[in-house]
Design a protein around this motif. Structure first.
Motif, PDB file in Angstrom:
ATOM      1  N   SER A 102      63.516 -65.325-137.825  1.00 14.75           N
ATOM      2  CA  SER A 102      64.888 -64.720-138.269  1.00 14.75           C
ATOM      3  C   SER A 102      64.659 -63.743-139.033  1.00 14.75           C
ATOM      4  O   SER A 102      65.684 -62.573-138.791  1.00 14.75           O
ATOM      5  CB  SER A 102      65.408 -65.988-139.105  1.00 14.75           C
ATOM      6  OG  SER A 102      66.435 -65.547-139.730  1.00 14.75           O
ATOM      7  N   THR A 103      63.720 -63.293-139.705  1.00 13.63           N
ATOM      8  CA  THR A 103      63.602 -62.053-140.700  1.00 13.63           C
ATOM      9  C   THR A 103      63.514 -60.743-139.663  1.00 13.63           C
ATOM     10  O   THR A 103      64.025 -59.823-139.960  1.00 13.63           O
ATOM     11  CB  THR A 103      62.513 -62.228-141.526  1.00 13.63           C
ATOM     12  OG1 THR A 103      62.534 -63.561-142.604  1.00 13.63           O
ATOM     13  CG2 THR A 103      62.248 -61.042-142.472  1.00 13.63           C
ATOM     14  N   LYS A 107      65.550 -63.332-131.440  1.00 15.21           N
ATOM     15  CA  LYS A 107      66.506 -64.276-130.720  1.00 15.21           C
ATOM     16  C   LYS A 107      65.881 -65.863-130.695  1.00 15.21           C
ATOM     17  O   LYS A 107      66.590 -66.734-130.901  1.00 15.21           O
ATOM     18  CB  LYS A 107      66.792 -63.971-129.238  1.00 15.21           C
ATOM     19  CG  LYS A 107      67.987 -64.677-128.706  1.00 15.21           C
ATOM     20  CD  LYS A 107      68.229 -64.516-127.317  1.00 15.21           C
ATOM     21  CE  LYS A 107      69.263 -65.164-126.486  1.00 15.21           C
ATOM     22  NZ  LYS A 107      70.527 -65.113-127.399  1.00 15.21           N
ATOM     23  N   GLU A 140      66.184 -78.166-132.899  1.00  9.18           N
ATOM     24  CA  GLU A 140      67.126 -78.510-134.042  1.00  9.18           C
ATOM     25  C   GLU A 140      66.741 -77.573-135.201  1.00  9.18           C
ATOM     26  O   GLU A 140      67.817 -77.096-135.667  1.00  9.18           O
ATOM     27  CB  GLU A 140      67.275 -79.842-133.919  1.00  9.18           C
ATOM     28  CG  GLU A 140      67.838 -80.640-132.833  1.00  9.18           C
ATOM     29  CD  GLU A 140      69.237 -80.330-132.512  1.00  9.18           C
ATOM     30  OE1 GLU A 140      70.010 -80.244-133.498  1.00  9.18           O
ATOM     31  OE2 GLU A 140      69.457 -80.313-131.292  1.00  9.18           O
ATOM     32  N   ALA A 143      67.911 -74.275-134.860  1.00  7.84           N
ATOM     33  CA  ALA A 143      69.239 -73.861-135.215  1.00  7.84           C
ATOM     34  C   ALA A 143      69.790 -73.661-136.434  1.00  7.84           C
ATOM     35  O   ALA A 143      70.628 -72.696-136.926  1.00  7.84           O
ATOM     36  CB  ALA A 143      69.774 -75.125-134.591  1.00  7.84           C
ATOM     37  N   ALA A 144      69.133 -74.167-137.410  1.00  9.68           N
ATOM     38  CA  ALA A 144      69.344 -74.254-138.918  1.00  9.68           C
ATOM     39  C   ALA A 144      68.846 -72.846-139.240  1.00  9.68           C
ATOM     40  O   ALA A 144      69.453 -72.277-140.438  1.00  9.68           O
ATOM     41  CB  ALA A 144      68.471 -75.295-139.673  1.00  9.68           C
ATOM     42  N   PHE A 145      67.954 -72.069-138.733  1.00  9.47           N
ATOM     43  CA  PHE A 145      67.599 -70.706-139.100  1.00  9.47           C
ATOM     44  C   PHE A 145      68.593 -69.839-138.328  1.00  9.47           C
ATOM     45  O   PHE A 145      68.196 -68.618-138.408  1.00  9.47           O
ATOM     46  CB  PHE A 145      66.072 -70.725-138.899  1.00  9.47           C
ATOM     47  CG  PHE A 145      65.260 -71.138-139.910  1.00  9.47           C
ATOM     48  CD1 PHE A 145      64.524 -70.484-140.936  1.00  9.47           C
ATOM     49  CD2 PHE A 145      64.953 -72.353-139.784  1.00  9.47           C
ATOM     50  CE1 PHE A 145      63.823 -71.140-141.789  1.00  9.47           C
ATOM     51  CE2 PHE A 145      64.051 -73.275-140.700  1.00  9.47           C
ATOM     52  CZ  PHE A 145      63.569 -72.374-141.762  1.00  9.47           C
ATOM     53  N   GLY A 146      69.196 -70.167-137.473  1.00  8.40           N
ATOM     54  CA  GLY A 146      70.087 -69.137-136.524  1.00  8.40           C
ATOM     55  C   GLY A 146      69.377 -68.597-135.469  1.00  8.40           C
ATOM     56  O   GLY A 146      69.679 -67.559-134.804  1.00  8.40           O
ATOM     57  N   VAL A 147      68.099 -69.339-134.952  1.00  5.75           N
ATOM     58  CA  VAL A 147      67.619 -68.649-133.788  1.00  5.75           C
ATOM     59  C   VAL A 147      67.399 -69.772-132.794  1.00  5.75           C
ATOM     60  O   VAL A 147      67.732 -71.187-133.171  1.00  5.75           O
ATOM     61  CB  VAL A 147      66.097 -68.114-134.231  1.00  5.75           C
ATOM     62  CG1 VAL A 147      66.184 -67.069-135.395  1.00  5.75           C
ATOM     63  CG2 VAL A 147      65.236 -69.202-134.582  1.00  5.75           C
ATOM     64  N   GLU A 148      66.759 -69.549-131.370  1.00  2.00           N
ATOM     65  CA  GLU A 148      66.677 -70.652-130.398  1.00  2.00           C
ATOM     66  C   GLU A 148      65.289 -70.997-130.450  1.00  2.00           C
ATOM     67  O   GLU A 148      64.282 -70.504-130.998  1.00  2.00           O
ATOM     68  CB  GLU A 148      66.992 -69.948-129.336  1.00  2.00           C
ATOM     69  CG  GLU A 148      68.462 -69.669-128.985  1.00  2.00           C
ATOM     70  CD  GLU A 148      68.911 -69.176-127.567  1.00  2.00           C
ATOM     71  OE1 GLU A 148      67.999 -69.106-126.690  1.00  2.00           O
ATOM     72  OE2 GLU A 148      70.024 -68.679-127.634  1.00  2.00           O
ATOM     73  N   ARG A 177      68.264 -78.351-126.849  1.00  2.00           N
ATOM     74  CA  ARG A 177      68.631 -77.002-127.237  1.00  2.00           C
ATOM     75  C   ARG A 177      67.602 -76.244-126.454  1.00  2.00           C
ATOM     76  O   ARG A 177      67.494 -74.730-126.722  1.00  2.00           O
ATOM     77  CB  ARG A 177      68.681 -76.493-128.597  1.00  2.00           C
ATOM     78  CG  ARG A 177      69.979 -77.492-129.141  1.00  2.00           C
ATOM     79  CD  ARG A 177      70.102 -76.919-131.030  1.00  2.00           C
ATOM     80  NE  ARG A 177      71.048 -77.561-131.757  1.00  2.00           N
ATOM     81  CZ  ARG A 177      72.214 -77.123-132.105  1.00  2.00           C
ATOM     82  NH1 ARG A 177      72.235 -75.737-131.395  1.00  2.00           N
ATOM     83  NH2 ARG A 177      73.076 -77.508-132.755  1.00  2.00           N
TER      84      ARG A 177
END
Length: 279
Positions: A102-103, A107, A140, A143-148, A177
């Protein structure tokens, strides 16, 4: 200079410290990388990843001007059953890798398809069930970190080292996912054809099931060849990918054993020009 959907994995220059690897990739004209974070394969990201390490890696990447498509990492053998303390350690390591992903603005985080062995720990079916469960849970959490969360579902040296096993894993991941990375060298090394593999994978995972493609040459039994020195039909492979609706990105992962370190930059540039014409 090269197609904007074509990047270069930092694993291609794993012999260099991260700042030098990034400078080399940028200097060749690439704008995008996959960031190697594989213990024992590429040490560009420290295994004992602290918040300070995450910040330091992110600062180096930002300073290079390169964007990151994915982080290629590992949290341990997903078909093993560690004890409680080891599970907690694995979960913490996953969170650190997801924080890094994320940082740096990537993606996705990419995780392997099982241990570095074709032999199941229990039975093949049980191991595949466990790997799929672990990947789905990691997706899952991602997804909480905003990535795939992506997986290289056919890896010649791992549990899913054949197309049949990769497809059996893909069947178990339907409805999750998790998306798939196709590495053309692993497909060919395993004795399959890229056209066969991509078609079969999309038939199970859907048109958006293939998220990313790694590029390196190979012959059956050997994944470590530079592009042009193996039997991968890249033109046919890219045509097949277009045919199944793939619109993702490609990355040169030139961990090739037929090159000296001094030859790597020129080989990467030549390969990138070749693949750009095909895209």
């Amino acid at each position: 200079m090269f197609h904007d959907r074509l990047g270069c994995s930092s694993i291609s220059f794993r012999h260099l410290p991260l700042p030098e690897a990034l400078a080399t990739i940028s200097g060749l004209g690439f704008e995008e990388i996959d960031l190697g974070a594989l213990p024992g394969v590429c040490d560009h990201v420290p295994f004992e990843l602290t918040e300070a390490d995450i910040a330091a890696v992110a600062t180096r990447v930002e300073g290079s001007g390169l964007r990151v498509r994915s982080v290629n990492g590992d949290v341990g053998d997903l078909n093993a059953t560690p004890d409680g303390a080891e599970l907690a350690s694995r979960a913490a390591h996953l969170d650190r890798l997801l924080a890094l992903t994320s940082t740096v603005g990537a993606k996705a985080l990419v995780l392997p398809c099982g241990a570095l062995s074709p032999e199941p720990v229990r039975s093949l079916g049980e191991d595949l069930d466990l790997v799929a469960h672990q990947l789905a849970a990691a997706a899952e959490r991602a997804a909480a970190f905003g990535v795939e969360l992506w997986t290289e579902s056919l890896h010649y040296y791992r549990l899913c080292g054949t197309l049949d096993r990769a497809l059996a894993l893909a069947d178990r991941l339907v409805g999750t996912r998790v998306r798939h990375v196709v590495d053309l060298s692993h497909v060919v090394a395993s004795g399959s054809r890229p056209e066969e593999a991509t078609g079969a994978l999309v038939a199970r995972a859907g048109a958006q099931g293939i998220a990313h493609v790694h590029l390196r040459d190979a012959v059956p039994g050997n994944i470590n060849l530079s592009i042009g020195n193996g039997s991968v039909d890249f033109a046919a492979a890219l045509t097949a990918l277009r045919g199944v609706g793939f619109d993702g990105h490609f990355s040169l992962e030139l961990e090739a054993h037929d090159l000296t370190h001094d030859e790597r930059p020129a080989a990467a540039a030549k390969a990138a020009s070749f693949i750009t014409d095909l895209i």
